[in-house]
Design a protein around this motif. Structure first.
Motif, PDB file in Angstrom:
ATOM      1  N   THR A 251      33.197 103.670  -3.232  1.00  0.00           N
ATOM      2  CA  THR A 251      32.378 102.461  -3.216  1.00  0.00           C
ATOM      3  C   THR A 251      33.234 101.218  -3.398  1.00  0.00           C
ATOM      4  N   VAL A 252      34.241 101.295  -4.255  1.00  0.00           N
ATOM      5  CA  VAL A 252      35.170 100.176  -4.427  1.00  0.00           C
ATOM      6  C   VAL A 252      35.899  99.888  -3.112  1.00  0.00           C
ATOM      7  N   ILE A 253      36.348 100.951  -2.439  1.00  0.00           N
ATOM      8  CA  ILE A 253      37.036 100.759  -1.157  1.00  0.00           C
ATOM      9  C   ILE A 253      36.085 100.161  -0.131  1.00  0.00           C
ATOM     10  N   LEU A 254      34.818 100.595  -0.139  1.00  0.00           N
ATOM     11  CA  LEU A 254      33.823 100.015   0.766  1.00  0.00           C
ATOM     12  C   LEU A 254      33.722  98.510   0.567  1.00  0.00           C
ATOM     13  N   PHE A 255      33.715  98.076  -0.687  1.00  0.00           N
ATOM     14  CA  PHE A 255      33.672  96.643  -0.999  1.00  0.00           C
ATOM     15  C   PHE A 255      34.928  95.945  -0.479  1.00  0.00           C
ATOM     16  N   VAL A 256      36.075  96.562  -0.681  1.00  0.00           N
ATOM     17  CA  VAL A 256      37.349  95.977  -0.243  1.00  0.00           C
ATOM     18  C   VAL A 256      37.421  95.892   1.281  1.00  0.00           C
ATOM     19  N   ILE A 257      36.825  96.858   1.974  1.00  0.00           N
ATOM     20  CA  ILE A 257      36.787  96.817   3.446  1.00  0.00           C
ATOM     21  C   ILE A 257      36.123  95.520   3.907  1.00  0.00           C
ATOM     22  N   GLY A 258      35.030  95.147   3.245  1.00  0.00           N
ATOM     23  CA  GLY A 258      34.352  93.906   3.611  1.00  0.00           C
ATOM     24  C   GLY A 258      35.231  92.687   3.399  1.00  0.00           C
ATOM     25  N   LEU A 259      35.955  92.658   2.294  1.00  0.00           N
ATOM     26  CA  LEU A 259      36.852  91.529   2.017  1.00  0.00           C
ATOM     27  C   LEU A 259      37.997  91.472   3.020  1.00  0.00           C
ATOM     28  N   GLY A 260      38.572  92.640   3.316  1.00  0.00           N
ATOM     29  CA  GLY A 260      39.690  92.695   4.253  1.00  0.00           C
ATOM     30  C   GLY A 260      39.287  92.282   5.654  1.00  0.00           C
ATOM     31  N   SER A 261      38.125  92.753   6.090  1.00  0.00           N
ATOM     32  CA  SER A 261      37.653  92.390   7.425  1.00  0.00           C
ATOM     33  C   SER A 261      37.321  90.903   7.506  1.00  0.00           C
ATOM     34  N   PHE A 262      36.763  90.345   6.430  1.00  0.00           N
ATOM     35  CA  PHE A 262      36.507  88.903   6.383  1.00  0.00           C
ATOM     36  C   PHE A 262      37.809  88.124   6.531  1.00  0.00           C
ATOM     37  N   ALA A 263      38.857  88.588   5.856  1.00  0.00           N
ATOM     38  CA  ALA A 263      40.162  87.918   5.947  1.00  0.00           C
ATOM     39  C   ALA A 263      40.686  87.916   7.374  1.00  0.00           C
ATOM     40  N   PHE A 264      40.500  89.041   8.063  1.00  0.00           N
ATOM     41  CA  PHE A 264      40.997  89.134   9.440  1.00  0.00           C
ATOM     42  C   PHE A 264      40.205  88.233  10.375  1.00  0.00           C
ATOM     43  N   HIS A 265      38.889  88.237  10.240  1.00  0.00           N
ATOM     44  CA  HIS A 265      38.060  87.483  11.185  1.00  0.00           C
ATOM     45  C   HIS A 265      38.016  85.992  10.888  1.00  0.00           C
ATOM     46  N   THR A 266      38.693  85.573   9.843  1.00  0.00           N
ATOM     47  CA  THR A 266      38.827  84.141   9.577  1.00  0.00           C
ATOM     48  C   THR A 266      40.251  83.648   9.854  1.00  0.00           C
ATOM     49  N   THR A 267      41.237  84.438   9.449  1.00  0.00           N
ATOM     50  CA  THR A 267      42.629  84.009   9.658  1.00  0.00           C
ATOM     51  C   THR A 267      43.180  84.424  11.014  1.00  0.00           C
ATOM     52  N   ALA A 268      42.664  85.537  11.575  1.00  0.00           N
ATOM     53  CA  ALA A 268      43.130  86.072  12.863  1.00  0.00           C
ATOM     54  C   ALA A 268      44.649  86.250  12.890  1.00  0.00           C
ATOM     55  N   THR A 269      45.191  86.766  11.797  1.00  0.00           N
ATOM     56  CA  THR A 269      46.633  86.976  11.685  1.00  0.00           C
ATOM     57  C   THR A 269      46.958  88.469  11.650  1.00  0.00           C
ATOM     58  N   ARG A 270      48.233  88.784  11.807  1.00  0.00           N
ATOM     59  CA  ARG A 270      48.654  90.186  11.729  1.00  0.00           C
ATOM     60  C   ARG A 270      48.512  90.711  10.300  1.00  0.00           C
ATOM     61  N   TRP A 271      48.776  89.847   9.303  1.00  0.00           N
ATOM     62  CA  TRP A 271      48.567  90.316   7.929  1.00  0.00           C
ATOM     63  C   TRP A 271      47.079  90.549   7.680  1.00  0.00           C
ATOM     64  N   GLY A 272      46.231  89.724   8.298  1.00  0.00           N
ATOM     65  CA  GLY A 272      44.791  89.924   8.191  1.00  0.00           C
ATOM     66  C   GLY A 272      44.367  91.237   8.816  1.00  0.00           C
ATOM     67  N   ALA A 273      45.001  91.586   9.938  1.00  0.00           N
ATOM     68  CA  ALA A 273      44.704  92.863  10.587  1.00  0.00           C
ATOM     69  C   ALA A 273      45.081  94.027   9.682  1.00  0.00           C
ATOM     70  N   MET A 274      46.176  93.880   8.940  1.00  0.00           N
ATOM     71  CA  MET A 274      46.608  94.934   8.018  1.00  0.00           C
ATOM     72  C   MET A 274      45.617  95.122   6.872  1.00  0.00           C
ATOM     73  N   VAL A 275      45.181  94.008   6.276  1.00  0.00           N
ATOM     74  CA  VAL A 275      44.247  94.152   5.153  1.00  0.00           C
ATOM     75  C   VAL A 275      42.854  94.540   5.643  1.00  0.00           C
ATOM     76  N   ASP A 276      42.634  94.443   6.935  1.00  0.00           N
ATOM     77  CA  ASP A 276      41.389  94.912   7.541  1.00  0.00           C
ATOM     78  C   ASP A 276      41.419  96.434   7.731  1.00  0.00           C
ATOM     79  N   THR A 277      42.523  96.941   8.269  1.00  0.00           N
ATOM     80  CA  THR A 277      42.566  98.356   8.659  1.00  0.00           C
ATOM     81  C   THR A 277      43.006  99.304   7.537  1.00  0.00           C
TER      82      THR A 277
END
Length: 216
Positions: A51-77
């Motif tokens: 459940t904690v990872i599920l929450f983090v997935i949302g944060l990581g994906s938000f980071a990617f879809h706002t910054t559109a960076t390669r580091w954002g892609a990493m914290v997304d996947t």
């Protein structure tokens, strides 16, 4: 470079922070479902970790879809990979009754299996979505293995795999439909994926709770 910006989704039209507002905000689905599931996970460390990872997935994906960076892609996947591996370990140990060492080996075997699936399904025009093809296949396999010994869990897994197939389809459809629907369909990947992951935690919890009840 990790700060390099990339444009891979239909909704994005430039590299400003809010260029993907719907894709970014629909990540709230991961957070909401994690908050809903959390109270049920009391007394189950594995379900709590998922459940904690599920929450983090949302944060990581938000980071990617706002910054559109390669580091954002990493914290997304990376959190998604973490969820898959942890659930695979839990399913191998707690659904199939494997020892922890053998369950870890199954997790390691996921990498070559996923690589092979990606190669195969990329030939069917799935693009980057082919990287996710191994996951529903594995879930369907576990559902098949549990068909006799835990039919309710088997049905739950099969439903989760079906939801994931639909989710992957929406992820793939984002590019082909872009000219017709500028919003794209990637936001549906978020909503369906969040629902599916929450459901998978529910299936795990139900299996474990029923196991305890039978052991009394």
């Amino acid at each position: 470079m990790l700060s390099e910006q990339i444009d891979v989704y239909c909704e994005r039209t430039d590299f400003s922070f809010w260029s993907e507002p719907v894709n970014a905000l629909t990540n709230a689905a991961f957070l909401i479902i994690a908050v809903i599931v959390w109270p049920r996970t009391r007394g189950n460390p594995m379900a709590r970790a998922l459940t904690v990872i599920l929450f983090v997935i949302g944060l990581g994906s938000f980071a990617f879809h706002t910054t559109a960076t390669r580091w954002g892609a990493m914290v997304d996947t990376l959190p998604i990979l973490g969820f898959v591996l942890l659930y695979l370990f839990a399913a191998s140990r707690d659904f199939l009754g494997m020892r922890a060492g053998r369950a870890l080996l199954i997790c390691l075997a996921f990498f070559p299996f996923a690589f092979a699936c990606t190669l195969v399904f990329s030939h069917f025009g799935l693009g980057s979505s082919a990287a996710y093809s191994a996951v529903p296949l594995l879930i369907f396999l576990y559902a098949l293995l549990l068909r006799s010994r835990a039919p309710k869990t088997s049905r739950g897994l099969a439903l989760g795999a079906t939801l994931l197939c639909l989710s992957i389809f929406m992820r793939w459809l984002d590019d082909p439909i872009c000219a017709t629907l500028p919003l794209g369909t990637h936001f549906l990947w978020h909503i369906l994926n969040a629902t599916m992951l929450g459901w998978m935690i529910h299936v795990y919890l139900t299996h474990m709770l029923e196991g305890r009840a039978q052991g009394r």
